[in-house]
Design a protein around this motif. Structure first.
Motif, PDB file in Angstrom:
ATOM      1  N   LEU B  41       0.817  -1.208   0.000  1.00 59.01           N
ATOM      2  CA  LEU B  41       0.000   0.000   0.000  1.00 59.01           C
ATOM      3  C   LEU B  41       0.855   1.263   0.000  1.00 59.01           C
ATOM      4  O   LEU B  41       0.501   2.256  -0.641  1.00 59.01           O
ATOM      5  CB  LEU B  41      -0.918  -0.037   1.226  1.00 59.01           C
ATOM      6  CG  LEU B  41      -2.215   0.744   1.185  1.00 59.01           C
ATOM      7  CD1 LEU B  41      -3.005   0.522  -0.091  1.00 59.01           C
ATOM      8  CD2 LEU B  41      -3.066   0.353   2.391  1.00 59.01           C
ATOM      9  N   GLY B  42       1.969   1.221   0.696  1.00 58.53           N
ATOM     10  CA  GLY B  42       2.853   2.385   0.694  1.00 58.53           C
ATOM     11  C   GLY B  42       3.395   2.668  -0.688  1.00 58.53           C
ATOM     12  O   GLY B  42       3.387   3.809  -1.161  1.00 58.53           O
ATOM     13  N   ALA B  43       3.848   1.608  -1.350  1.00 54.01           N
ATOM     14  CA  ALA B  43       4.413   1.775  -2.697  1.00 54.01           C
ATOM     15  C   ALA B  43       3.336   2.229  -3.678  1.00 54.01           C
ATOM     16  O   ALA B  43       3.564   3.127  -4.504  1.00 54.01           O
ATOM     17  CB  ALA B  43       5.049   0.463  -3.153  1.00 54.01           C
ATOM     18  N   ASP B  47       2.852   6.057  -5.890  1.00 61.17           N
ATOM     19  CA  ASP B  47       2.588   6.264  -7.312  1.00 61.17           C
ATOM     20  C   ASP B  47       1.220   6.890  -7.582  1.00 61.17           C
ATOM     21  O   ASP B  47       1.073   7.708  -8.498  1.00 61.17           O
ATOM     22  CB  ASP B  47       2.624   4.913  -8.047  1.00 61.17           C
ATOM     23  CG  ASP B  47       4.055   4.399  -8.204  1.00 61.17           C
ATOM     24  OD1 ASP B  47       4.994   5.132  -7.828  1.00 61.17           O
ATOM     25  OD2 ASP B  47       4.215   3.267  -8.690  1.00 61.17           O
ATOM     26  N   LEU B  48       0.209   6.446  -6.837  1.00 59.82           N
ATOM     27  CA  LEU B  48      -1.167   6.739  -7.240  1.00 59.82           C
ATOM     28  C   LEU B  48      -1.909   7.688  -6.305  1.00 59.82           C
ATOM     29  O   LEU B  48      -2.962   8.203  -6.659  1.00 59.82           O
ATOM     30  CB  LEU B  48      -1.962   5.415  -7.289  1.00 59.82           C
ATOM     31  CG  LEU B  48      -1.548   4.460  -8.402  1.00 59.82           C
ATOM     32  CD1 LEU B  48      -1.988   3.043  -8.080  1.00 59.82           C
ATOM     33  CD2 LEU B  48      -2.162   4.918  -9.729  1.00 59.82           C
ATOM     34  N   TRP B  49      -1.367   7.881  -5.126  1.00 59.57           N
ATOM     35  CA  TRP B  49      -2.099   8.704  -4.149  1.00 59.57           C
ATOM     36  C   TRP B  49      -1.074   9.307  -3.195  1.00 59.57           C
ATOM     37  O   TRP B  49      -1.054   9.013  -2.000  1.00 59.57           O
ATOM     38  CB  TRP B  49      -3.101   7.810  -3.392  1.00 59.57           C
ATOM     39  CG  TRP B  49      -4.151   8.538  -2.614  1.00 59.57           C
ATOM     40  CD1 TRP B  49      -4.492   9.852  -2.670  1.00 59.57           C
ATOM     41  CD2 TRP B  49      -5.018   7.943  -1.636  1.00 59.57           C
ATOM     42  NE1 TRP B  49      -5.517  10.117  -1.810  1.00 59.57           N
ATOM     43  CE2 TRP B  49      -5.876   8.967  -1.159  1.00 59.57           C
ATOM     44  CE3 TRP B  49      -5.172   6.661  -1.127  1.00 59.57           C
ATOM     45  CZ2 TRP B  49      -6.853   8.732  -0.203  1.00 59.57           C
ATOM     46  CZ3 TRP B  49      -6.143   6.433  -0.164  1.00 59.57           C
ATOM     47  CH2 TRP B  49      -6.982   7.453   0.286  1.00 59.57           C
ATOM     48  N   ALA B  91      -0.120   0.340 -13.387  1.00 63.73           N
ATOM     49  CA  ALA B  91       0.506   1.030 -12.244  1.00 63.73           C
ATOM     50  C   ALA B  91       0.481   0.174 -10.982  1.00 63.73           C
ATOM     51  O   ALA B  91       1.387   0.266 -10.143  1.00 63.73           O
ATOM     52  CB  ALA B  91      -0.205   2.359 -11.981  1.00 63.73           C
ATOM     53  N   VAL B  92      -0.543  -0.640 -10.831  1.00 64.10           N
ATOM     54  CA  VAL B  92      -0.713  -1.357  -9.572  1.00 64.10           C
ATOM     55  C   VAL B  92       0.007  -2.696  -9.553  1.00 64.10           C
ATOM     56  O   VAL B  92       0.586  -3.105  -8.543  1.00 64.10           O
ATOM     57  CB  VAL B  92      -2.233  -1.548  -9.275  1.00 64.10           C
ATOM     58  CG1 VAL B  92      -2.446  -2.461  -8.073  1.00 64.10           C
ATOM     59  CG2 VAL B  92      -2.896  -0.191  -9.055  1.00 64.10           C
TER      60      VAL B  92
END
Lengths: 403, 403
Positions: B41-43, B47-49, B91-92
């Motif tokens: 979740l950190g990574a 990137d996304l948030w 991205a995920v």
């Protein structure tokens, strides 16, 4: 002998307790009390002992306490040197703050809080009141130091107002009602603070007590007797205690209690080997407390008579393999001596409300009223007949907030 | 509907539990379990948030839990979007880790640990065994959710070996002896994890439950019955419990339990207003547990029948003004249903050792032997007849270490 001005009031070089203070701003700093001063330990270390500056940099004693006994001893030695050797005066004096001008904070992060029950007089008095017609002491009482876990998150520093708790109680008629506690009480105790942690699964024997315990402070374990007596069977006290526990802001290091150490009472029956301290270092402590209610001394509980020592309590608490963390706080339980004016709780002093205490202003108390202020102080024997002061733990009762 | 491969095994998009993992190195990372994966979740946030990257940067859920319900809800929505919208796949996907390849850690810093006693069947069974000849339930049991504080410092993550505790016990002949516990037991429970703290002196009413409680996990509250039965009068369980409490590594958010919510049992007498949930949101939970001993299912405790809900427990725990901290863990108490094969502890399953359990290998158990492995699992109802899995809490008993 020392360049610093000391008042002979319990804050001499034989005490040097640790605390956390601030001076108006938000910054919390680690300090040592000496005379009318607080030595800013982080600032002094930056100048005089840079290797330790990081240990004192946070606004809690946590890092320092975690370092262990060798560092505690060396720090005490260094600080003593700074305060006695005139060569250090110029470097140290700028880091002294007026002790009357500081705000004091909870000195460490409370990890787990355990409360024991080590006064035979207190346990017997409560047994008589809570379980009339039965043996005052439960059969286990002389075999093990009875204790239980309390709420670490509601341990507060001296001066924090105590909101009268609400809860369930059973009336004498057997009705179950809800409302503000009508039997709000104090418990005058001594607390022991763990510095060095222990490994899971490894008991800490009595002889390692001083390697793990950093120091001691005063504890007022506020108790709502009506809530407690209704809830406590079978799993023990819960909401009757968890609303607040107050501690004094200065942690007196064990090293300052050398002159207080006395032989503990004789135990009968002789405890199991892990609790048998015969022939070992004495951890009975001749510490004398005073309890003031609205300025009037209502009790002088003597710690020396406690049946179980803190060393026994630590050994018991870990004998099942439970590990210690830096910041674990374990309190002695209410300190009550054999005499009526040595009882450490109002429920004992007023004998469950049957014999109110009379205050000098003519008012009477069974339990605490809103606005009442309780201050507990204590001293241990110091050098040359002087005292080592624990300072005070203070609290005022305020009414419940509107929901 | 989603680009990610899901197995229909309880780890779908209706679950998305949070945990802390590592992959060989010392770095601990916050993750979300989905299918056979863990989303870092950190990574992903970096990137996304980016605004949330700091919240997930530490190797615990603490910061995230402290943010409160609006952030929990938004995060769940975002993560669901990332895993369902094909536009995010590129991205995920780089931030997915094989769930079988990670090591899982204690997901949050345990602040205070409270254990309740909310199963009527469990409380009555233990009353019959511990206090024979008396009413099985104490008079207070139907008036308030009985609970007590346990040791937060010995809460460990699933998989941590459990060292058999040593302690005092009283033999049937009345002798007081010391040694390894001979009646080591389990307690299958559900734990609730507080995210958003509360103010000192301010009770948290039942209707605010979901604003403060972040999620739920499995708890095995290991219990040494011989130590417990000797020590627990009058202040409750202490060393019989404090050696270890195991929790499952994935915290299932409350939002994943919407389909589990059922009406709780009827209470008689009707509780006092602060505990009276009639006409309020239902916080009974249809969660089904399984307890395996050395691979063999020995019990299937049903959570739905618990007399007191977690919302009532939270309201009770704070009604005296005790404040909540991020990381407070409160467990339900042993979950036992009315049927013999629904009992959540060995002391009940073997009826205090009188009726040993027979395992498929022909061996018998009253209490746990060294080397025994206990695994507790649970599921809640998910979308379209699927399940929401709680994963497991696992522990193996190892002998006491040589002192």
């Amino acid at each position: 002998m020392t360049w610093i001005d000391l008042r002979d009031d319990g804050w001499g070089l034989d005490n040097l307790p640790y605390g956390v203070f601030s001076t108006g701003g938000p910054d919390r700093r680690v300090g040592v009390a000496v005379g009318g001063h607080v030595l800013d330990l982080g600032a002094a270390a930056r100048d005089l002992w840079p290797a330790m500056a990081g240990t004192f940099a946070e606004g809690t004693l946590d890092r320092f306490m975690a370092r262990g006994r060798a560092v505690w001893d060396e720090t005490r030695e260094r600080v003593t040197g700074w305060l006695t050797d005139a060569a250090h005066e110029r470097a140290v004096r700028p880091h002294l703050v007026d002790r009357d001008a500081v705000r004091l904070h909870l000195p460490f992060t409370v990890a787990d809080y355990v409360d024991f029950y080590a006064s035979e007089h207190h346990a017997a008095n409560l047994g008589r009141m809570f379980r009339p017609g039965q043996e005052p002491l439960t059969p286990n009482w002389r075999h093990l130091p009875i204790g239980y876990h309390g709420r670490a998150g509601t341990v507060v520093v001296s001066g924090t107002p105590v909101v009268r708790p609400c809860g369930q109680r059973r009336t004498p008629d057997g009705d179950i009602v809800f409302g503000p506690s009508t039997r709000l009480d104090i418990e005058a105790e001594l607390g022991f603070v763990v510095g060095a942690p222990s490994e899971p699964g490894m008991p800490v024997p009595m002889e390692d007590f001083a390697d793990h315990v950093f120091g001691a402070c005063l504890v007022n374990d506020w108790s709502a007797r009506d809530i407690q007596s209704w809830e406590y069977v079978p799993l023990g006290p819960f909401l009757g205690k968890s609303f607040a526990t107050s501690v004094s802001p200065w942690v007196v290091p064990l090293a300052a209690l050398g002159r207080a150490r006395v032989e503990p009472p004789v135990r009968d029956p002789r405890p199991l080997p892990y609790l048998d301290d015969a022939g070992m270092e004495d951890w009975g402590l001749d510490i004398r407390l005073e309890v003031r209610l609205n300025g009037h001394v209502v009790s002088r509980p003597p710690f020396a008579g406690m049946y179980w020592t803190a060393a026994q309590q630590l050994a018991h608490m870990t004998v099942n393999g439970a590990s210690l963390r830096t910041g674990d706080l374990f309190a002695s339980g209410t300190i009550s001596g054999p005499r009526p004016d040595e009882r450490g709780s109002l429920i004992e002093l007023s004998w469950a409300g049957e014999s109110p205490i009379e205050l000098p202003d003519g008012s009477k108390r069974t339990f605490l009223e809103d606005g009442d202020e309780v201050v507990i102080t204590a001293t241990a024997p110091g050098r040359n007949g002087s005292a080592v002061s624990f300072g005070e733990v203070r609290g005022v009762i305020v009414p419940p907030r509107a929901g």
